[in-house]
Write a protein that holds these residues in place. Structure first.
Motif, PDB file in Angstrom:
ATOM      1  N   LYS A 148      42.788  13.885 -14.488  1.00 33.42           N
ATOM      2  CA  LYS A 148      43.190  15.041 -15.299  1.00 33.42           C
ATOM      3  C   LYS A 148      44.471  15.646 -14.739  1.00 33.42           C
ATOM      4  CE  LYS A 148      40.212  16.413 -18.662  1.00 33.42           C
ATOM      5  NZ  LYS A 148      40.600  16.909 -20.006  1.00 33.42           N
ATOM      6  N   GLU A 149      44.498  15.777 -13.437  1.00 32.13           N
ATOM      7  CA  GLU A 149      45.667  16.354 -12.761  1.00 32.13           C
ATOM      8  C   GLU A 149      46.878  15.441 -12.894  1.00 32.13           C
ATOM      9  OE1 GLU A 149      45.839  16.800  -8.312  1.00 32.13           O
ATOM     10  OE2 GLU A 149      45.541  18.899  -8.855  1.00 32.13           O
ATOM     11  N   TYR A 150      46.635  14.129 -12.811  1.00 26.09           N
ATOM     12  CA  TYR A 150      47.716  13.151 -12.911  1.00 26.09           C
ATOM     13  C   TYR A 150      48.253  13.066 -14.339  1.00 26.09           C
ATOM     14  CZ  TYR A 150      50.071   8.606 -12.409  1.00 26.09           C
ATOM     15  OH  TYR A 150      50.983   7.581 -12.395  1.00 26.09           O
ATOM     16  N   ASP A 151      47.373  13.251 -15.320  1.00 25.32           N
ATOM     17  CA  ASP A 151      47.731  13.276 -16.741  1.00 25.32           C
ATOM     18  C   ASP A 151      48.430  11.985 -17.190  1.00 25.32           C
ATOM     19  OD1 ASP A 151      47.858  14.340 -19.303  1.00 25.32           O
ATOM     20  OD2 ASP A 151      49.816  15.267 -18.962  1.00 25.32           O
ATOM     21  N   PRO A 152      47.729  10.843 -17.130  1.00 23.95           N
ATOM     22  CA  PRO A 152      48.357   9.579 -17.523  1.00 23.95           C
ATOM     23  C   PRO A 152      48.592   9.486 -19.021  1.00 23.95           C
ATOM     24  CG  PRO A 152      46.012   9.254 -17.180  1.00 23.95           C
ATOM     25  CD  PRO A 152      46.310  10.674 -16.770  1.00 23.95           C
ATOM     26  N   ALA A 153      49.609   8.727 -19.392  1.00 24.27           N
ATOM     27  CA  ALA A 153      49.862   8.479 -20.814  1.00 24.27           C
ATOM     28  C   ALA A 153      48.867   7.473 -21.362  1.00 24.27           C
ATOM     29  CB  ALA A 153      51.288   7.963 -21.004  1.00 24.27           C
ATOM     30  N   VAL A 154      48.401   6.584 -20.496  1.00 17.51           N
ATOM     31  CA  VAL A 154      47.456   5.545 -20.903  1.00 17.51           C
ATOM     32  C   VAL A 154      46.626   5.143 -19.678  1.00 17.51           C
ATOM     33  CG1 VAL A 154      49.051   3.640 -20.426  1.00 17.51           C
ATOM     34  CG2 VAL A 154      47.246   3.330 -22.134  1.00 17.51           C
ATOM     35  N   ARG A 178      27.927   8.861 -14.255  1.00 22.73           N
ATOM     36  CA  ARG A 178      28.032  10.218 -13.684  1.00 22.73           C
ATOM     37  C   ARG A 178      28.919  10.209 -12.446  1.00 22.73           C
ATOM     38  NH1 ARG A 178      22.379  10.386 -14.957  1.00 22.73           N
ATOM     39  NH2 ARG A 178      21.859   9.912 -12.781  1.00 22.73           N
ATOM     40  N   ARG A 179      28.736   9.211 -11.587  1.00 22.42           N
ATOM     41  CA  ARG A 179      29.546   9.115 -10.367  1.00 22.42           C
ATOM     42  C   ARG A 179      31.014   8.874 -10.701  1.00 22.42           C
ATOM     43  NH1 ARG A 179      26.243   7.012  -5.608  1.00 22.42           N
ATOM     44  NH2 ARG A 179      28.051   5.757  -5.048  1.00 22.42           N
ATOM     45  N   CYS A 180      31.263   8.068 -11.729  1.00 18.83           N
ATOM     46  CA  CYS A 180      32.637   7.771 -12.141  1.00 18.83           C
ATOM     47  C   CYS A 180      33.350   9.045 -12.594  1.00 18.83           C
ATOM     48  CB  CYS A 180      32.622   6.728 -13.257  1.00 18.83           C
ATOM     49  SG  CYS A 180      34.261   6.155 -13.754  1.00 18.83           S
ATOM     50  N   VAL A 181      32.660   9.849 -13.389  1.00 14.26           N
ATOM     51  CA  VAL A 181      33.235  11.115 -13.848  1.00 14.26           C
ATOM     52  C   VAL A 181      33.491  12.037 -12.660  1.00 14.26           C
ATOM     53  CG1 VAL A 181      32.755  13.235 -15.149  1.00 14.26           C
ATOM     54  CG2 VAL A 181      32.232  11.000 -16.156  1.00 14.26           C
ATOM     55  N   LYS A 182      32.502  12.144 -11.776  1.00 22.12           N
ATOM     56  CA  LYS A 182      32.614  13.046 -10.630  1.00 22.12           C
ATOM     57  C   LYS A 182      33.763  12.663  -9.709  1.00 22.12           C
ATOM     58  CE  LYS A 182      29.897  15.009  -6.827  1.00 22.12           C
ATOM     59  NZ  LYS A 182      28.568  15.018  -6.165  1.00 22.12           N
ATOM     60  N   LEU A 221      37.500  12.076 -12.551  1.00 24.64           N
ATOM     61  CA  LEU A 221      37.975  12.956 -13.619  1.00 24.64           C
ATOM     62  C   LEU A 221      39.020  13.961 -13.137  1.00 24.64           C
ATOM     63  CD1 LEU A 221      37.843  13.848 -16.552  1.00 24.64           C
ATOM     64  CD2 LEU A 221      35.924  15.344 -15.947  1.00 24.64           C
ATOM     65  N   HIS A 222      38.754  14.651 -12.047  1.00 25.00           N
ATOM     66  CA  HIS A 222      39.691  15.687 -11.580  1.00 25.00           C
ATOM     67  C   HIS A 222      41.055  15.080 -11.257  1.00 25.00           C
ATOM     68  CE1 HIS A 222      41.202  19.295  -9.650  1.00 25.00           C
ATOM     69  NE2 HIS A 222      41.551  18.557  -8.605  1.00 25.00           N
ATOM     70  N   GLY A 223      41.047  13.957 -10.516  1.00 25.51           N
ATOM     71  CA  GLY A 223      42.315  13.340 -10.125  1.00 25.51           C
ATOM     72  C   GLY A 223      43.118  12.843 -11.310  1.00 25.51           C
ATOM     73  N   GLY A 225      35.536  -5.505 -18.752  1.00 32.06           N
ATOM     74  CA  GLY A 225      34.710  -4.757 -19.695  1.00 32.06           C
ATOM     75  C   GLY A 225      33.604  -3.999 -18.992  1.00 32.06           C
ATOM     76  N   THR A 226      33.125  -4.536 -17.862  1.00 36.87           N
ATOM     77  CA  THR A 226      32.082  -3.850 -17.107  1.00 36.87           C
ATOM     78  C   THR A 226      32.587  -2.523 -16.543  1.00 36.87           C
ATOM     79  OG1 THR A 226      32.696  -5.292 -15.247  1.00 36.87           O
ATOM     80  CG2 THR A 226      30.734  -5.895 -16.495  1.00 36.87           C
ATOM     81  N   THR A 227      33.863  -2.448 -16.221  1.00 39.25           N
ATOM     82  CA  THR A 227      34.439  -1.180 -15.766  1.00 39.25           C
ATOM     83  C   THR A 227      34.473  -0.179 -16.910  1.00 39.25           C
ATOM     84  OG1 THR A 227      35.859  -2.379 -14.207  1.00 39.25           O
ATOM     85  CG2 THR A 227      36.425  -0.085 -14.649  1.00 39.25           C
ATOM     86  N   ALA A 228      34.870  -0.644 -18.097  1.00 38.81           N
ATOM     87  CA  ALA A 228      34.901   0.232 -19.267  1.00 38.81           C
ATOM     88  C   ALA A 228      33.500   0.763 -19.575  1.00 38.81           C
ATOM     89  CB  ALA A 228      35.465  -0.524 -20.464  1.00 38.81           C
ATOM     90  N   HIS A 229      32.492  -0.089 -19.392  1.00 42.03           N
ATOM     91  CA  HIS A 229      31.093   0.288 -19.610  1.00 42.03           C
ATOM     92  C   HIS A 229      30.720   1.463 -18.707  1.00 42.03           C
ATOM     93  CE1 HIS A 229      26.950  -0.091 -20.642  1.00 42.03           C
ATOM     94  NE2 HIS A 229      26.569  -0.827 -19.594  1.00 42.03           N
ATOM     95  N   VAL A 230      31.104   1.382 -17.446  1.00 38.91           N
ATOM     96  CA  VAL A 230      30.783   2.421 -16.463  1.00 38.91           C
ATOM     97  C   VAL A 230      31.668   3.660 -16.679  1.00 38.91           C
ATOM     98  CG1 VAL A 230      30.883   2.989 -13.997  1.00 38.91           C
ATOM     99  CG2 VAL A 230      29.907   0.814 -14.736  1.00 38.91           C
ATOM    100  N   ALA A 231      32.894   3.462 -17.150  1.00 36.20           N
ATOM    101  CA  ALA A 231      33.849   4.568 -17.310  1.00 36.20           C
ATOM    102  C   ALA A 231      33.800   5.203 -18.700  1.00 36.20           C
ATOM    103  CB  ALA A 231      35.267   4.072 -17.031  1.00 36.20           C
ATOM    104  N   ALA A 232      32.792   4.873 -19.495  1.00 33.75           N
ATOM    105  CA  ALA A 232      32.739   5.341 -20.889  1.00 33.75           C
ATOM    106  C   ALA A 232      32.809   6.862 -20.997  1.00 33.75           C
ATOM    107  CB  ALA A 232      31.473   4.813 -21.565  1.00 33.75           C
ATOM    108  N   ASP A 233      32.012   7.571 -20.204  1.00 33.43           N
ATOM    109  CA  ASP A 233      32.024   9.043 -20.265  1.00 33.43           C
ATOM    110  C   ASP A 233      33.353   9.599 -19.755  1.00 33.43           C
ATOM    111  OD1 ASP A 233      29.470   8.913 -21.242  1.00 33.43           O
ATOM    112  OD2 ASP A 233      28.496   9.436 -19.349  1.00 33.43           O
ATOM    113  N   LEU A 234      33.878   8.991 -18.702  1.00 35.75           N
ATOM    114  CA  LEU A 234      35.171   9.416 -18.162  1.00 35.75           C
ATOM    115  C   LEU A 234      36.253   9.314 -19.228  1.00 35.75           C
ATOM    116  CD1 LEU A 234      37.050  10.086 -15.684  1.00 35.75           C
ATOM    117  CD2 LEU A 234      37.327   7.607 -15.440  1.00 35.75           C
TER     118      LEU A 234
END
Length: 239
Positions: free
Chosen positions: A94-100, A83-87, A90-92, A106-115
């Motif tokens: 989304k605004e930046y709009d990365p290609a990738v 939840r904290r990761c999304v909060k 996400l806005h930054g 892997g632990t970062t991916a675990h935490v960033a799953a919802d993001l």
């Protein structure tokens, strides 16, 4: 006109002095594209101007968390981190709009799953050591990592051993690519370094199984067969 692709870079580490490989990876990625970088743990002693320091991964584990994990098999701190990761990101992004999006550990991916789900962008996960050795002992983490990894564009592994651990956990073989982390000899060795006589070698690192000190000793035994007066100095702490 700038034609470099935009790349999001996320790492849950505080990126301390011993994690120079993370800064090296980020420097290489910056040569490829324009990067917006985030760290999930603040480090007041390390002021990386090019990395936005956040605290989405800084959630202390309490006794009731441990008890709930024992009962349910799921670490409740992960949900809060997600939840904290999304909060915070996400806005930054989304605004930046990365290609990738490039994810360290892997632990970062675990935490960033919802993001990652909300961003709906291609992502790459670079796995290193503890995230697929120690952390794989947690069945929930291993299951979630495998699920997220199989949604990625690629899993970057630092060794064949790392790749094999991913595949054994259920990650698609075709996604796993081995790209080793090299040492920059020009940067790390003193200038005008002269050869020692007899030949001498140094093993520097924590004396734990995954760092391979026994493999170093075994390799040095082969050196002794050809250079009987060679020496090996082992520097480090551990069991």
């Amino acid at each position: 006109m700038n034609t470099k692709p935009r790349i999001g870079w996320i790492c849950n580490s505080s990126i301390g002095k011993s994690e120079t490989f993370l800064i090296d990876n980020l420097s290489i990625i910056r040569e490829i594209g324009d990067v917006k970088a985030y760290s999930g743990n603040r480090n007041p002693k390390q002021d990386h101007e090019s990395i936005q320091q956040c605290d989405f991964d800084d959630v202390p584990q309490r006794l009731h968390h441990v008890i709930r994990k024992k009962i349910t098999g799921i670490d409740p701190t992960v949900r809060r981190k997600r939840r904290r990761c999304v909060k915070q990101l996400l806005h930054g992004l989304k605004e930046y709009d990365p290609a990738v999006v490039w994810i360290e550990f892997g632990t970062t991916a675990h935490v960033a799953a919802d993001l990652l789900r909300y961003l709906d962008k291609p992502f790459i996960i670079a796995v290193h050591g503890f995230d697929i050795t120690r952390e794989f002992k947690d069945p929930y983490y291993q299951k979630e990592f495998t699920r997220i990894a199989n949604l990625s564009e690629s899993i970057i592994c630092a060794s064949d051993h790392t790749k094999n651990l991913c595949i054994a956990a259920g990650v698609d073989d075709a996604l796993c690519k081995v790209i080793r982390l090299p040492l920059d000899g020009h940067r790390n060795l003193p200038k005008n370094q002269s050869q020692t006589h007899p030949a001498s070698f140094v093993h520097l690192g924590r004396l734990v199984e995954k760092k391979g000190p026994l493999q170093t000793v075994m390799a040095f035994e082969r050196v002794l067969n050809e250079i009987p007066d060679a020496t090996l100095t082992i520097i480090g702490e551990g069991p």
